[in-house]
Design an enzyme around this catalytic site. Structure first.
Site, PDB file in Angstrom:
ATOM      1  N   SER A 215     -10.824   7.704   5.769  1.00  0.00           N
ATOM      2  CA  SER A 215     -11.669   8.802   6.254  1.00  0.00           C
ATOM      3  C   SER A 215     -13.165   8.815   5.994  1.00  0.00           C
ATOM      4  O   SER A 215     -13.884   9.335   6.538  1.00  0.00           O
ATOM      5  CB  SER A 215     -10.939  10.341   5.785  1.00  0.00           C
ATOM      6  OG  SER A 215     -10.684  10.152   4.438  1.00  0.00           O
TER       7      SER A 215
ATOM      8  N   HIS B 156      -7.340   9.848  11.398  1.00  0.00           N
ATOM      9  CA  HIS B 156      -8.233   9.590  12.074  1.00  0.00           C
ATOM     10  C   HIS B 156      -8.253   8.690  13.135  1.00  0.00           C
ATOM     11  O   HIS B 156      -9.068   8.377  13.960  1.00  0.00           O
ATOM     12  CB  HIS B 156      -9.524   9.045  11.122  1.00  0.00           C
ATOM     13  CG  HIS B 156      -9.847   9.889  10.184  1.00  0.00           C
ATOM     14  ND1 HIS B 156     -10.627  11.036  10.537  1.00  0.00           N
ATOM     15  CD2 HIS B 156      -9.447  10.142   8.991  1.00  0.00           C
ATOM     16  CE1 HIS B 156     -10.997  11.774   9.294  1.00  0.00           C
ATOM     17  NE2 HIS B 156     -10.049  11.565   8.405  1.00  0.00           N
TER      18      HIS B 156
ATOM     19  N   LYS C 299      -8.033  16.610  14.036  1.00  0.00           N
ATOM     20  CA  LYS C 299      -9.157  15.989  14.214  1.00  0.00           C
ATOM     21  C   LYS C 299      -9.307  15.638  15.738  1.00  0.00           C
ATOM     22  O   LYS C 299      -9.462  16.351  16.754  1.00  0.00           O
ATOM     23  CB  LYS C 299      -8.838  14.529  13.410  1.00  0.00           C
ATOM     24  CG  LYS C 299      -9.583  15.216  12.031  1.00  0.00           C
ATOM     25  CD  LYS C 299      -9.014  14.390  10.799  1.00  0.00           C
ATOM     26  CE  LYS C 299      -9.267  15.181   9.480  1.00  0.00           C
ATOM     27  NZ  LYS C 299      -8.519  14.795   8.418  1.00  0.00           N
TER      28      LYS C 299
END
Ligand SMILES: *Cc1c(COP(=O)(O)O)cnc(C)c1O
Length: 391
Positions: free
Chosen positions: A179, A207, A238
């Site tokens: 991250s 991610h 996300k």
């Protein structure tokens, strides 16, 4: 009660340049945001595909909001489970090419719940040193022996695996995309070592999901290893643009977790409207390669330009671009200057990153334009030169 120790502790944090404060944003997470009325270019959101304020998601959420109400009113195993939760689990399983999936209310809770229920006393977890804090906390809660290996070092991982024959079960846990650095776990090598030493692989693809792979299925799709990971964890907060999280894997794992993971059992179910919007988002992600392609192209452009200017930027393919500044105070100064000049990208400091590696963590969105990237490059050059970070 005496609160002097609290004040003293806060003073220490401030002296180290590590004091944290909230910034309040007055607009949706789109390229142009407002903070205290001032317009800024948002360069640090995890809303990678720009879906958080997408009309199609808003419409799905609104319809279910009107028909199902706001809160779910209970845990999944009591009264909180709706058709939307069941449907989302099925959708996640097909998206992730897994037999089954289980929802959690956040990625943090998914990591804590999964790790603490699959690993226990007498087991060992091998964990990359840069894994997310929620993985670290999950390891701690598990009571298993946790061994940290050097970031992405397969020699170190193998050396450590060799010494773990006394343990009952072995787990290798890694972020898919890290991250704070935006780099990828060496998944093929990790899978090979896991097979060789009889270890399970757990990957947190917070991610990678939505961003990597031809269909946005994430880091495992990128490496063509979708059937090789025992448990894939990820958040919807996300690229998916909503909130909540999942774990995907074989049906037996999911049955086990449904019965054992305390952060699943004792947590109120996510809002049905959010589950519905998440289904819409996954459909969009799977079908829209252009969003990803645009995002990754912008990332490539920006990395190249920042490097040419002399900034410390690693090669990489993800929309997470850390620009290493160094000491906390300088990084904070840099972020403050950026904000003065119209860019919102806060400094990332310890304990989120190692001491001396404070950075501006740029994260791009598919909703950014090439012109905006040009703007970013100009501002970084000005700020970098005025603070002596570049020549
Ligand atoms: C953001 C993040 C999480 C936490 O997810 P939430 O849904 O925000 O709780 C977990 N793991 C990684 C790697 C993350 O980046």
């Amino acid at each position: 009660m005496n609160t002097k120790w609290v004040e003293d502790e806060l003073k220490v944090i401030k002296e180290k340049g590590l004091y944290r404060q909230l910034k309040t944003i007055e607009t949706p997470p789109e390229p142009r945001i407002k903070i205290r009325g001032k317009e800024l270019l948002l360069l640090s959101s995890n809303n990678y595909l720009g879906l958080a304020s997408d009309d199609r998601l808003i419409q799905s959420a609104t319809e279910v909001l009107q028909s199902f109400g706001v809160g779910s009113g209970g845990a999944r195993l009591t009264t909180g489970n709706t058709i939307w939760h069941d449907q989302l689990e099925k959708r996640v399983a097909t998206f992730k090419k897994a037999e089954s999936a289980l929802l959690f209310s956040s990625g943090y809770l998914a990591n804590v719940g999964v790790l603490s229920s699959v690993a226990g006393e007498g087991d060992v977890i091998l964990s990359d040193e840069l894994n997310h804090a929620s993985i670290v906390d999950g390891c701690r809660l598990s009571k298993a022996k946790t061994i940290i290996y050097h970031h992405k070092s397969m020699n170190d991982l193998e050396e450590k695996l060799r010494m773990t024959s006394v343990f009952k079960k072995k787990f290798i846990v890694t972020d898919g995309v890290f991250s704070m650095d935006g780099d990828l776990a060496p998944l093929p090598e990790i899978v090979a070592l896991a097979r060789k030493y009889n270890a399970y692989v757990i990957m947190d693809d917070a991610h990678g999901t939505g961003v990597l792979g031809e269909h946005g299925r994430g880091t495992a799709e990128h490496f063509n290893l979708e059937h090789e990971i025992d448990l894939v964890i990820g958040t919807f907060s996300k690229a998916v643009g909503t909130e909540g999280a999942y774990v995907a894997g074989k049906e037996v794992w999911i049955q086990y977790l449904r019965n054992k993971a305390r952060s699943f059992i004792f947590q109120t179910a996510m809002a049905p409207s959010i589950a519905a919007a998440t289904i819409t988002s996954i459909d969009i992600i799977e079908q829209n390669q252009q969003l990803r392609q645009h995002l990754l192209r912008l990332g490539k452009m920006l990395r190249k330009q920042l490097k040419l200017l002399g900034f410390r930027v690693d090669d990489g393919i993800t929309p997470i671009i850390p620009v290493i500044i160094g000491e906390a105070k300088l990084a904070v100064e840099f972020a403050k200057e950026l904000e003065e000049q119209g860019i919102f990208a806060p400094a990332i400091r310890p304990p989120t990153v190692p001491i001396g590696q404070c950075r501006i963590r740029i994260s791009l969105m598919a909703s950014h334009t090439e012109e905006q990237i040009g703007e970013v490059i100009e501002v970084f050059q000005r700020v970098g030169q005025s603070l002596g970070v570049i020549q």
